[in-house]
Design a protein around this motif. Structure first.
Motif, PDB file in Angstrom:
ATOM      1  N   ILE A 233      35.152  36.601  28.524  1.00 58.98           N
ATOM      2  CA  ILE A 233      34.560  35.518  27.730  1.00 58.98           C
ATOM      3  C   ILE A 233      33.775  34.566  28.631  1.00 58.98           C
ATOM      4  N   GLY A 234      34.380  34.168  29.756  1.00 56.11           N
ATOM      5  CA  GLY A 234      33.696  33.272  30.682  1.00 56.11           C
ATOM      6  C   GLY A 234      32.471  33.914  31.317  1.00 56.11           C
ATOM      7  N   ALA A 235      32.558  35.198  31.667  1.00 55.79           N
ATOM      8  CA  ALA A 235      31.434  35.884  32.299  1.00 55.79           C
ATOM      9  C   ALA A 235      30.269  36.057  31.335  1.00 55.79           C
ATOM     10  N   VAL A 236      30.574  36.367  30.080  1.00 58.32           N
ATOM     11  CA  VAL A 236      29.505  36.476  29.077  1.00 58.32           C
ATOM     12  C   VAL A 236      28.794  35.131  28.937  1.00 58.32           C
ATOM     13  N   GLY A 237      29.575  34.048  28.911  1.00 60.21           N
ATOM     14  CA  GLY A 237      28.973  32.729  28.815  1.00 60.21           C
ATOM     15  C   GLY A 237      28.077  32.417  30.002  1.00 60.21           C
ATOM     16  N   LEU A 238      28.535  32.735  31.206  1.00 61.00           N
ATOM     17  CA  LEU A 238      27.725  32.469  32.394  1.00 61.00           C
ATOM     18  C   LEU A 238      26.468  33.337  32.406  1.00 61.00           C
ATOM     19  N   ASN A 239      26.584  34.561  31.927  1.00 58.08           N
ATOM     20  CA  ASN A 239      25.419  35.448  31.902  1.00 58.08           C
ATOM     21  C   ASN A 239      24.370  34.969  30.911  1.00 58.08           C
ATOM     22  N   ILE A 240      24.803  34.314  29.835  1.00 58.31           N
ATOM     23  CA  ILE A 240      23.839  33.731  28.901  1.00 58.31           C
ATOM     24  C   ILE A 240      22.948  32.738  29.622  1.00 58.31           C
ATOM     25  N   LEU A 241      23.539  31.966  30.510  1.00 57.65           N
ATOM     26  CA  LEU A 241      22.785  30.926  31.221  1.00 57.65           C
ATOM     27  C   LEU A 241      21.999  31.496  32.393  1.00 57.65           C
TER      28      LEU A 241
ATOM     29  N   PHE B 182      22.611  25.717  28.221  1.00 60.78           N
ATOM     30  CA  PHE B 182      23.751  25.153  28.940  1.00 60.78           C
ATOM     31  C   PHE B 182      24.909  24.898  27.982  1.00 60.78           C
ATOM     32  N   ALA B 183      24.610  24.408  26.778  1.00 58.98           N
ATOM     33  CA  ALA B 183      25.673  24.106  25.819  1.00 58.98           C
ATOM     34  C   ALA B 183      26.371  25.377  25.339  1.00 58.98           C
ATOM     35  N   VAL B 184      25.600  26.392  24.978  1.00 61.39           N
ATOM     36  CA  VAL B 184      26.186  27.646  24.491  1.00 61.39           C
ATOM     37  C   VAL B 184      27.010  28.308  25.590  1.00 61.39           C
ATOM     38  N   SER B 185      26.444  28.375  26.788  1.00 63.60           N
ATOM     39  CA  SER B 185      27.159  28.963  27.925  1.00 63.60           C
ATOM     40  C   SER B 185      28.462  28.223  28.190  1.00 63.60           C
ATOM     41  N   SER B 186      28.390  26.887  28.215  1.00 66.26           N
ATOM     42  CA  SER B 186      29.587  26.087  28.495  1.00 66.26           C
ATOM     43  C   SER B 186      30.607  26.202  27.367  1.00 66.26           C
ATOM     44  N   GLY B 187      30.134  26.380  26.132  1.00 65.55           N
ATOM     45  CA  GLY B 187      31.067  26.583  25.025  1.00 65.55           C
ATOM     46  C   GLY B 187      31.912  27.836  25.219  1.00 65.55           C
ATOM     47  N   TYR B 188      31.268  28.922  25.647  1.00 64.18           N
ATOM     48  CA  TYR B 188      32.007  30.150  25.961  1.00 64.18           C
ATOM     49  C   TYR B 188      33.036  29.887  27.064  1.00 64.18           C
ATOM     50  N   VAL B 189      32.580  29.185  28.098  1.00 65.47           N
ATOM     51  CA  VAL B 189      33.458  28.909  29.227  1.00 65.47           C
ATOM     52  C   VAL B 189      34.621  28.005  28.788  1.00 65.47           C
ATOM     53  N   GLY B 190      34.333  27.058  27.903  1.00 63.77           N
ATOM     54  CA  GLY B 190      35.398  26.194  27.384  1.00 63.77           C
ATOM     55  C   GLY B 190      36.458  26.988  26.645  1.00 63.77           C
ATOM     56  N   LEU B 191      36.037  28.010  25.889  1.00 64.61           N
ATOM     57  CA  LEU B 191      37.003  28.873  25.205  1.00 64.61           C
ATOM     58  C   LEU B 191      37.857  29.621  26.221  1.00 64.61           C
TER      59      LEU B 191
END
Length: 353
Positions: free
Chosen positions: A59-67, A231-240
């Motif tokens: 989940i965190g890696a997908v979020g970081l890859n979005i950014l 940044f918001a979408v990526s960080s939202g994934y990371v927050g989850l």
């Protein structure tokens, strides 16, 4: 359509927008789903725990890859955003008494807002300068957590109760097994959401900014809005991912979210493949499996190579660095590219292309 189609031809927009176009792709999906469903019955508790950490990392890696991979905005603040998600969810669940699902949802929203705030430098900075700015966000967040005694009540950490949903509590006897289904379910939703995001106007605007922001602006893409939303979408994934870490480990401390964690997540998307949702999954699995596999190897060779076991942390760190260097040298597009080349080789065999 044959399983090894030599070409994919579309006769409608609906056909073109399908995620799976060939019989082979649909068969691989069935096999993958079957493997996910069967896995918890095939491994012991230790390895199931490793799989659970992989699910959170996905989940965190997908979020970081979005950014980084899809929008081209470098970030080394992943550990800090994980900490925001973890502490927000833990505090709301423990002190405010919110149900855990609502606490996790709030953690996603708060982390997205914090990520958008720290993404403001991206409006003026690029490349190395943006990387330094995101390192600053990492250090600021960790500094606040360490110095703000109210967060942990002066203990330096937060204890989190075992997950309770609508009066049902995760049993200790099947702790890892139960968490597997929760984490796997959320990871699947996160991957599918990200995969579909890049079929929308917003996702395509992310990629336009990555490829050439001046050209993107010329065709009408709002650079300010697009970068901040990324940044918001990526960080939202990371927050989850951070919220799941808090409730899964039942202990939240700043030591889990140092700059080393940020580098580890960046390694995941480099090894897996930048700009690929599947690559983020492959990279997360590879990097998270590396330490336990090295530990197993050290145990196996202890009799004739005891220095490997005695210096295991150093061996793990050296292997981690070596893996990144080798991928950058020999396959910069990561495991996702290796997988695509393997499929192409099988599909076109005995011809080269």
């Amino acid at each position: 359509m044959a399983a090894t189609a030599t070409g994919v031809h579309h006769t409608s927009y609906a056909s073109e927008l399908r995620l799976r176009h060939t019989t082979a792709e649909r068969l691989r999906l069935v096999l993958m789903v079957s493997a996910v469903l069967a896995l918890p019955w095939l491994v012991n508790g230790y390895w199931l725990g490793v799989v659970n950490t992989i699910g959170i990392a996905v989940i965190g890696a997908v979020g970081l890859n979005i950014l980084v991979g899809f929008t081209g905005q470098i970030s080394l603040g992943q550990g800090g955003f994980l900490a925001v998600g973890a502490f927000t969810s833990a505090l709301l669940a423990q002190r405010a008494g919110l149900p855990v699902p609502l606490a996790m949802l709030a953690a996603v929203l708060v982390t997205a807002a914090v990520g958008a705030f720290f993404g403001l430098p991206a409006l003026r900075l690029k490349g190395l300068y943006l990387a330094i700015a995101t390192i600053a966000s990492q250090e600021i967040i960790v500094f606040v957590i360490r110095r703000w005694g109210w967060l942990t009540g002066g203990q330096g950490f937060l204890d989190v109760d075992r997950l309770t949903l609508f009066g049902w509590r995760v049993p200790r006897t099947s702790f890892e097994f139960t968490w597997y289904w929760i984490i796997a379910g959320l990871a699947v939703v996160a991957v599918i959401t990200a995969r579909n995001l890049f079929r929308t106007t917003l996702g395509r605007s992310f990629m336009a900014v990555r490829d050439q922001d001046i050209a993107a602006s010329a065709i009408g893409v709002d650079l300010t809005r697009t970068k901040l939303v990324a940044f918001a979408v990526s960080s939202g994934y990371v927050g989850l991912a951070g919220a799941l870490t808090a409730h899964y480990t039942q202990t939240v401390t700043w030591e889990r979210f140092t700059i080393d964690v940020s580098i580890q997540y960046l390694a995941m998307i480099i090894v897996g493949g930048l700009g690929s949702v599947a690559g983020a999954v492959y990279g997360a699995a590879f990097i998270m499996l590396l330490p336990p596999l090295l530990a197993e190897l050290a145990t196996g060779v202890r009799a004739w190579a005891p220095f490997v076991s005695d210096r295991l942390p150093a061996v793990q760190a050296a292997t981690f660095g070596l893996v990144i260097v080798l991928f950058l040298l020999f396959e910069p597009r990561g495991l996702d590219r290796v997988w695509h080349r393997t499929k192409d080789y099988i599909r076109f065999w005995p011809f080269r292309y």
